[in-house]
Design an enzyme around this catalytic site. Structure first.
Site, PDB file in Angstrom:
ATOM      1  N   ARG A  41       0.826  -1.218   0.000  1.00  0.00           N
ATOM      2  CA  ARG A  41       0.000   0.000   0.000  1.00  0.00           C
ATOM      3  C   ARG A  41       0.860   1.268   0.000  1.00  0.00           C
ATOM      4  NH1 ARG A  41      -4.828  -2.199   3.853  1.00  0.00           N
ATOM      5  NH2 ARG A  41      -5.986  -3.101   2.133  1.00  0.00           N
ATOM      6  N   LYS A 201     -20.367 -15.858  -0.600  1.00  0.00           N
ATOM      7  CA  LYS A 201     -21.790 -15.613  -0.357  1.00  0.00           C
ATOM      8  C   LYS A 201     -22.464 -14.772  -1.427  1.00  0.00           C
ATOM      9  CE  LYS A 201     -21.517 -15.666   4.650  1.00  0.00           C
ATOM     10  NZ  LYS A 201     -21.455 -14.764   5.800  1.00  0.00           N
ATOM     11  N   GLY A 349      -9.138  -8.971  -2.632  1.00  0.00           N
ATOM     12  CA  GLY A 349      -7.838  -9.535  -2.279  1.00  0.00           C
ATOM     13  C   GLY A 349      -7.647 -10.955  -2.790  1.00  0.00           C
ATOM     14  N   GLY A 372     -13.535  -3.496  -0.188  1.00  0.00           N
ATOM     15  CA  GLY A 372     -14.902  -3.027   0.056  1.00  0.00           C
ATOM     16  C   GLY A 372     -15.304  -1.912  -0.890  1.00  0.00           C
TER      17      GLY A 372
END
Ligand code: AMP
Length: 392
Positions: A41, A201, A349, A372
């Site tokens: 990052r 999911k 990821g 996200g």
């Protein structure tokens, strides 16, 4: 939407506040000091920082790190990030003891200098998007740049609130890259446009399926998510992961998307989930068996669709790829995406790890840095940190 880029700003002699994403993984070393286990990052923000320095700015960097819950916590200090950044930049990086207040004001950088503020989340006001805190952050600088795409889905003081109090706000180079690729893929993709969605999911990705369903030409479903759809079609799923409360929703999506949505036609199944477990390849999942990956026929079918694509959007693995050999489907599709020559945008990821495992990282057009945030973007949700940059 339109927003300024750091390239549109006059930075000469200005103090620029760059919101970066230095939320790096830390671990304690033998001496008990915190050490960075991945500087990915920090490296991702280097071009924006160098750009600002090269254009005559004094650079203030700010980030959150972990979840200190509004209180100072030495284990979540950004100090290790300051040290690593100094090594990467090849110039000193001053570390501030806090992110606002008189102790910070005396350290403000002259042109060519870099100051890293201490963890923004040591103040509860950051996540509360407290206006007074936001105003104090804004008072530190002349111009504001947001390069933290991974935090843009949060309306916090440093990502949203302070923008009202700065004279000029713009996107950093990394943020610009994210918005360019994700924006293009979801609004005006070159066609055919294919989305690959996998992971655990359906519930995590309902909005993504609904939104991408409107844009793409084909939606390839894999991972455990596929079994909820198979169940909705009345097919057997054995002991595979199924979200019973989402079966009706899956029926609705199947009806809405029709032939656009492709489901696996064969499966890798096991009796127990473990790396190296004995497996079978089946077209119908037998009672008692668990689906852990897409099968070879599905790989072939999906790879063919991908080969004809001009744009590919990918989020989520096709199976339990952490446990080889159940990574085969995910790795095979990563290779197919790389070989397709399509503009490829990958988020999450796990998909990034799969791309690394397949050895095709350099062949992907854009790997999103925000898990996200990229999911929300793909779901068509406007990110507060991006909306705030919009030119009024
Ligand atoms: P997500 O964060 O939703 O992208 O989900 C990623 C996770 O989904 C990974 O940890 C995978 O192991 C898991 N996953 C993928 N396929 C399956 C499957 N068939 N059964 C259980 N978990 C799965």
């Amino acid at each position: 939407m339109s927003y300024l880029s750091i390239r549109d700003l006059d930075l000469n002699g200005k103090r620029v506040f760059i919101r970066v994403d230095f939320n790096v993984p830390l671990q304690k070393n033998d001496r008990g000091d915190m050490e960075i286990s991945s500087d990915k990052r920090i490296k991702a923000s280097l071009s924006t920082i160098r750009y600002a320095l090269d254009h005559g700015a004094g650079v203030i960097l700010a980030s959150h790190l972990g979840r200190p819950k509004g209180k100072p916590n030495p284990e979540m200090s950004l100090k290790p990030a300051a040290n690593r950044l100094a090594e990467l930049l090849g110039r000193p990086v001053k570390m501030a003891p806090d992110c606002i207040g008189p102790e910070v004001e005396v350290l403000l950088p002259a042109p060519g200098e870099v100051l890293l503020l201490e963890n923004l989340r040591f103040h509860a006001e950051e996540e509360k998007n407290d206006p007074e805190f936001a105003r104090k952050l804004a008072a530190l600088c002349d111009v504001y740049v947001n390069d933290a795409f991974g935090s843009a889905h949060r309306a916090h003081a440093s990502t949203e609130g302070m923008i009202r109090f700065v004279p000029k706000a713009a996107a950093g180079l990394l943020m610009e890259q994210e918005l360019k690729y994700l924006g293009m893929a979801t609004t005006h993709p070159e066609r055919p446009c294919v989305a690959i969605l996998g992971g655990a999911k359906v519930s995590d990705k309902i909005e993504v399926i609904e939104n991408l369903g409107k844009v793409v030409d084909r939606l390839l479903i894999g991972g455990a998510m596929a079994y909820t759809f198979l169940k909705a079609q009345g097919l057997p799923t054995g002991r595979s992961l199924v979200e019973e409360d989402k079966v009706d929703l899956a029926k609705k999506l199947l009806a809405e998307l029709g032939a656009k949505l492709l489901l696996p036609v064969d499966h890798v199944v096991v009796s127990e989930i473990a790396a190296g477990a004995a497996y079978e390849i089946v077209e119908q999942i037998p009672e008692g068996k668990i689906g852990v990956d897409i099968g070879p026929k599905t790989i072939e079918q999906y790879a063919q669709v991908i080969a004809g694509a001009k744009t590919v959007i990918w989020n989520g693995p096709m199976g339990i790829f952490e446990k080889p050999p159940f990574d085969k489907g995910t790795v095979a599709l990563a290779k197919a995406v790389a070989e397709s020559g399509a503009v490829s945008v990958v988020g999450g990821g796990d998909s990034e790890k799969a791309i690394k495992a397949a050895g095709v990282t350099g062949k992907i057009s854009h790997v999103s840095t925000g898990g996200g945030a990229s999911l929300e973007f793909l779901a068509g949700i406007q990110l507060p940190g991006v909306a705030a940059l919009e030119i009024h």
